[in-house]
Write a protein that holds these residues in place. Structure first.
Motif, short mmCIF file in Angstrom:
data_model
loop_
_atom_site.label_atom_id
_atom_site.label_comp_id
_atom_site.label_asym_id
_atom_site.label_seq_id
_atom_site.Cartn_x
_atom_site.Cartn_y
_atom_site.Cartn_z
N ALA A 138 0.85 -1.18 0.00
CA ALA A 138 0.00 0.00 0.00
C ALA A 138 0.88 1.23 0.00
N HIS A 139 0.29 2.34 -0.29
CA HIS A 139 0.98 3.63 -0.29
C HIS A 139 2.25 3.56 -1.13
N GLY A 140 3.42 3.78 -0.53
CA GLY A 140 4.66 3.84 -1.28
C GLY A 140 5.42 2.53 -1.33
N ALA A 141 4.88 1.47 -0.73
CA ALA A 141 5.62 0.21 -0.65
C ALA A 141 5.87 -0.36 -2.05
N SER A 142 7.04 -0.89 -2.22
CA SER A 142 7.41 -1.52 -3.48
C SER A 142 6.95 -2.97 -3.46
N GLU A 143 6.19 -3.37 -4.48
CA GLU A 143 5.71 -4.75 -4.54
C GLU A 143 6.89 -5.73 -4.61
N ALA A 144 7.94 -5.34 -5.33
CA ALA A 144 9.13 -6.20 -5.43
C ALA A 144 9.78 -6.37 -4.06
N ASP A 145 9.82 -5.29 -3.26
CA ASP A 145 10.41 -5.37 -1.92
C ASP A 145 9.58 -6.25 -1.00
N VAL A 146 8.25 -6.16 -1.09
CA VAL A 146 7.39 -7.02 -0.26
C VAL A 146 7.62 -8.48 -0.63
N GLN A 147 7.68 -8.77 -1.91
CA GLN A 147 7.92 -10.15 -2.36
C GLN A 147 9.30 -10.63 -1.92
N ARG A 148 10.30 -9.77 -2.03
CA ARG A 148 11.66 -10.14 -1.61
C ARG A 148 11.68 -10.49 -0.13
N LEU A 149 10.97 -9.70 0.69
CA LEU A 149 10.91 -9.97 2.13
C LEU A 149 10.22 -11.31 2.38
N GLU A 150 9.11 -11.55 1.70
CA GLU A 150 8.37 -12.81 1.88
C GLU A 150 9.22 -14.02 1.52
N ILE A 151 9.98 -13.92 0.43
CA ILE A 151 10.74 -15.06 -0.07
C ILE A 151 12.04 -15.28 0.70
N THR A 152 12.77 -14.20 0.97
CA THR A 152 14.11 -14.35 1.55
C THR A 152 14.21 -14.03 3.04
N GLY A 153 13.25 -13.27 3.57
CA GLY A 153 13.33 -12.85 4.96
C GLY A 153 14.35 -11.74 5.17
N ALA A 154 14.80 -11.16 4.08
CA ALA A 154 15.77 -10.07 4.17
C ALA A 154 15.38 -8.99 3.16
N CYS A 155 15.39 -7.75 3.64
CA CYS A 155 15.07 -6.64 2.76
C CYS A 155 15.66 -5.36 3.33
N PRO A 156 16.98 -5.30 3.49
CA PRO A 156 17.58 -4.08 4.02
C PRO A 156 17.39 -2.92 3.04
N ASP A 157 17.16 -1.74 3.59
CA ASP A 157 16.97 -0.51 2.81
C ASP A 157 15.78 -0.56 1.86
N CYS A 158 14.83 -1.44 2.11
CA CYS A 158 13.65 -1.57 1.27
C CYS A 158 12.61 -0.50 1.57
N ASP A 159 11.73 -0.25 0.61
CA ASP A 159 10.58 0.62 0.82
C ASP A 159 9.37 -0.25 1.09
N LEU A 160 9.02 -0.36 2.36
CA LEU A 160 7.86 -1.13 2.79
C LEU A 160 6.84 -0.21 3.46
N SER A 161 6.91 1.07 3.14
CA SER A 161 6.03 2.05 3.78
C SER A 161 4.58 1.73 3.44
N GLY A 162 3.76 1.68 4.49
CA GLY A 162 2.34 1.42 4.33
C GLY A 162 1.98 -0.02 4.01
N ALA A 163 2.94 -0.90 3.93
CA ALA A 163 2.66 -2.30 3.57
C ALA A 163 1.90 -3.02 4.68
N ASP A 164 1.03 -3.93 4.30
CA ASP A 164 0.30 -4.76 5.26
C ASP A 164 1.10 -6.04 5.47
N LEU A 165 1.85 -6.07 6.57
CA LEU A 165 2.66 -7.22 6.93
C LEU A 165 2.13 -7.87 8.20
N SER A 166 0.86 -7.64 8.49
CA SER A 166 0.27 -8.18 9.71
C SER A 166 0.30 -9.70 9.66
N THR A 167 0.58 -10.28 10.80
CA THR A 167 0.68 -11.73 11.05
C THR A 167 1.83 -12.39 10.29
#
Length: 158
Positions: free
Chosen positions: A25-54
């Motif tokens: 959501a908002h400014g979050a990068s879809e690629a960064d959200v996917q990278r976090l989901e797949i690798t568990g690592a996303c340093p310096d990523c834009d995840l602003s406004g992302a729904d990462l609940s649970t």
């Protein structure tokens, strides 16, 4: 043909709004959200406004990540490294934050209500106007109303 177009138009919003579909959501990068989901690592990523609940982000590398306004409610961030991350206005209510590292992070206006902060590193973090109602805080140097040294100097020393 018209009926098919109408049915497709009605089905599309159901997919987009489905809770199983995680979208940034908002400014979050879809690629960064996917990278976090797949690798568990996303340093310096834009995840602003992302729904990462649970999300289960145990040991995740989120150093320097932009998590402004992100929803991390009920997520598991045990041992995660959020050094220098920006969590301004983030929702961390009910999150499991044991042994997480928020060193030099910005948590101004963050909701930490009902979260578990056992031995969480908040050294040099900005913690202005946080909500820690009903949070379990053990071995984590968070003070309400300012540092004890200020109280000691201004009230006890008088």
């Amino acid at each position: 043909m018209l009926l098919r177009s109408v049915l497709l138009a009605l089905a599309l919003p159901v997919f987009v709004l489905s809770p199983a579909h995680v979208s940034p959501a908002h400014g979050a990068s879809e690629a960064d959200v996917q990278r976090l989901e797949i690798t568990g690592a996303c340093p310096d990523c834009d995840l602003s406004g992302a729904d990462l609940s649970t999300f289960h982000l145990i040991g995740a590398d989120l150093r320097g990540a932009n998590l402004q306004g992100a929803n991390l409610s009920d997520s598991n961030l045990e041992g995660a490294d959020l050094t220098s991350a920006d969590l301004t206005g983030a929702n961390l209510s009910g999150a499991f934050l044991t042994n997480a590292v928020f060193q030099s992070a910005i948590l101004d206006g963050a909701d930490l209500s009902s979260s578990i902060l056992h031995f969480t590193d908040v050294s040099d973090a900005s913690l202005e106007n946080i909500d820690i109602a009903d949070a379990q805080v053990i071995g984590t140097p968070i003070s309400v109303g300012g540092p004890y040294e200020d109280y000691e100097d201004n009230v006890v020393g008088e």
